[in-house]
Design a protein around this motif. Structure first.
Motif, PDB file in Angstrom:
ATOM      1  N   GLY A   1     121.934  16.009  46.258  1.00 14.86           N
ATOM      2  CA  GLY A   1     123.087  15.640  45.556  1.00 14.86           C
ATOM      3  C   GLY A   1     123.319  14.344  45.544  1.00 14.86           C
ATOM      4  N   LEU A   2     123.145  13.492  46.889  1.00 13.66           N
ATOM      5  CA  LEU A   2     123.108  11.949  46.585  1.00 13.66           C
ATOM      6  C   LEU A   2     122.220  11.470  45.870  1.00 13.66           C
ATOM      7  CD1 LEU A   2     123.775  11.487  50.451  1.00 13.66           C
ATOM      8  CD2 LEU A   2     125.419  10.942  48.601  1.00 13.66           C
ATOM      9  N   SER A   3     120.915  12.244  46.038  1.00 16.20           N
ATOM     10  CA  SER A   3     119.767  11.765  44.980  1.00 16.20           C
ATOM     11  C   SER A   3     120.029  11.690  43.656  1.00 16.20           C
ATOM     12  CB  SER A   3     118.333  12.453  45.360  1.00 16.20           C
ATOM     13  OG  SER A   3     117.235  12.097  44.672  1.00 16.20           O
ATOM     14  N   THR A   4     120.827  12.974  43.410  1.00 18.35           N
ATOM     15  CA  THR A   4     120.869  13.273  42.004  1.00 18.35           C
ATOM     16  C   THR A   4     121.992  12.314  41.250  1.00 18.35           C
ATOM     17  OG1 THR A   4     120.240  15.322  41.991  1.00 18.35           O
ATOM     18  CG2 THR A   4     121.637  15.002  40.195  1.00 18.35           C
ATOM     19  N   ASN A   5     123.059  12.160  42.117  1.00 15.52           N
ATOM     20  CA  ASN A   5     124.299  11.434  41.554  1.00 15.52           C
ATOM     21  C   ASN A   5     124.295  10.086  41.882  1.00 15.52           C
ATOM     22  OD1 ASN A   5     126.308  13.770  40.732  1.00 15.52           O
ATOM     23  ND2 ASN A   5     125.717  14.573  42.665  1.00 15.52           N
ATOM     24  N   VAL A   6     123.566   9.600  42.925  1.00 14.62           N
ATOM     25  CA  VAL A   6     123.576   8.027  43.304  1.00 14.62           C
ATOM     26  C   VAL A   6     122.173   7.589  42.869  1.00 14.62           C
ATOM     27  CG1 VAL A   6     123.944   6.179  45.219  1.00 14.62           C
ATOM     28  CG2 VAL A   6     125.030   8.432  45.188  1.00 14.62           C
ATOM     29  N   GLY A   7     121.172   8.261  43.060  1.00 16.69           N
ATOM     30  CA  GLY A   7     119.923   7.588  42.850  1.00 16.69           C
ATOM     31  C   GLY A   7     119.154   7.625  44.123  1.00 16.69           C
ATOM     32  N   LEU A   8     117.784   7.060  43.920  1.00 20.80           N
ATOM     33  CA  LEU A   8     116.826   6.887  45.261  1.00 20.80           C
ATOM     34  C   LEU A   8     116.218   8.462  45.471  1.00 20.80           C
ATOM     35  CD1 LEU A   8     118.829   4.832  47.761  1.00 20.80           C
ATOM     36  CD2 LEU A   8     116.991   4.151  46.244  1.00 20.80           C
ATOM     37  N   THR A   9     115.299   8.530  46.073  1.00 17.49           N
ATOM     38  CA  THR A   9     114.749   9.824  46.290  1.00 17.49           C
ATOM     39  C   THR A   9     115.376  10.623  47.460  1.00 17.49           C
ATOM     40  OG1 THR A   9     113.192   8.989  48.108  1.00 17.49           O
ATOM     41  CG2 THR A   9     112.481   9.030  45.957  1.00 17.49           C
ATOM     42  N   VAL A  10     115.027  11.901  47.413  1.00 15.08           N
ATOM     43  CA  VAL A  10     115.632  12.731  48.501  1.00 15.08           C
ATOM     44  C   VAL A  10     115.144  12.158  50.224  1.00 15.08           C
ATOM     45  CG1 VAL A  10     115.747  15.070  49.659  1.00 15.08           C
ATOM     46  CG2 VAL A  10     115.541  14.665  47.104  1.00 15.08           C
TER      47      VAL A  10
END
Length: 212
Positions: A34-43
Motif C-alpha cells: 500500500g505504501l509502495s502504491t500510494n507513496v512510491g518506492l519499491t516494496v
C-alpha cells in the motif's frame, strides 16, 4: 550466517508468492504494498523503512538499546522481495481462482518455513518478528496470540492505505502463527543435526527464550 541468509531468501520468496497470488497478503506486507502504491518506492524499500520505525518501537517496549542489526535483516529481506517480484512478475501470474489459491498456499507455507529457518540462527530477527517475541513475553502468551494480535494492528493500517487486503489476508492472520509454530521445532531439529554433524555448536538452548 549461511542458514540465516537462506532463511531470509526463502521468506522473501514466500512473500512474493502471496503478493503475486492477488488474493491478499499478510497485513504487514499489505502495508508495504500500500505504501509502495500510494507513496512510491519499491516494496523492498518500505520493508527497510518500516524496519527502522519498528526497531525504535521495540527498543521502547523492551527498554533496551535498539537492535540495529535488525536493519541488516530487513535490508536483505527487502532485496529478496524486490528480486523475487522482478523474477516472478512475468512467470507467475495466476488468473484462475484455483491457481491463485495454490499460489497463495505455497507462499504462506514458504513464509513460515523461511521465518522459522532464519529465526533458529538467533541472528538479528526482522523487527516485526522481534516485536512478536516481545509481545509474547510481555503478555506471557503463546506465539499464535502475539502474532495474530500484531497482524490485526497492521491489518487496520493496511486498510487505511488501501493495501492488497483479501481472503488471503484473513488466512494469514488466522494461520500464520500456527504455521510458524509448526515449523519452529522442525527447523530447530534439522539445523541442530546439521550443525552438530559439522562440529558447530548451535547454542539454541542458551538463546531459546529469545526465539519464537
Amino acid at each position: 550466517m549461511f542458514f540465516f541468509v537462506i532463511g531470509i531468501f526463502i521468506l522473501s520468496l514466500g512473500i512474493s508468492f502471496t503478493i503475486q497470488s492477488d488474493l491478499g497478503t499478510s497485513p504487514f506486507d499489505a502495508l508495504l504494498v500500500g505504501l509502495s502504491t500510494n507513496v512510491g518506492l519499491t516494496v523492498g524499500s518500505w520493508e527497510i523503512i518500516m524496519a527502522l520505525i519498528l526497531i525504535c518501537c521495540n527498543s521502547l517496549l523492551n527498554r533496551q538499546r535498539p537492535e540495529v542489526l535488525g536493519l541488516l535483516t530487513a535490508f536483505i529481506t527487502g532485496i529478496g522481495i524486490d528480486m523475487w517480484l522482478f523474477l516472478l512478475q512475468d512467470v507467475l501470474t495466476p488468473e484462475l481462482w484455483y491457481s491463485k489459491v495454490v499460489c497463495f498456499g505455497i507462499g504462506l507455507i514458504v513464509v513460515g518455513l523461511g521465518t522459522a529457518t532464519y529465526l533458529q540462527t538467533n541472528f538479528a530477527p526482522i523487527p516485526v518478528d522481534r516485536l512478536t517475541i516481545i509481545v509474547q513475553e510481555l503478555t506471557r502468551t503463546n506465539l499464535f496470540f502475539s502474532r495474530t494480535f500484531i497482524y490485526l494492528i497492521f491489518l487496520v493500517i493496511a486498510l487505511i492505505l488501501n493495501g492488497p487486503i483479501g481472503i488471503g489476508t484473513l488466512l494469514t492472520v488466522g494461520l500464520g502463527g500456527l504455521i510458524l509454530n509448526y515449523f519452529m521445532p522442525l527447523t530447530g531439529k534439522v539445523l541442530d543435526r546439521i550443525l552438530t554433524h559439522s562440529g558447530t555448536s548451535p547454542n539454541h538452548d542458551k538463546d531459546k527464550k529469545h526465539s519464537i
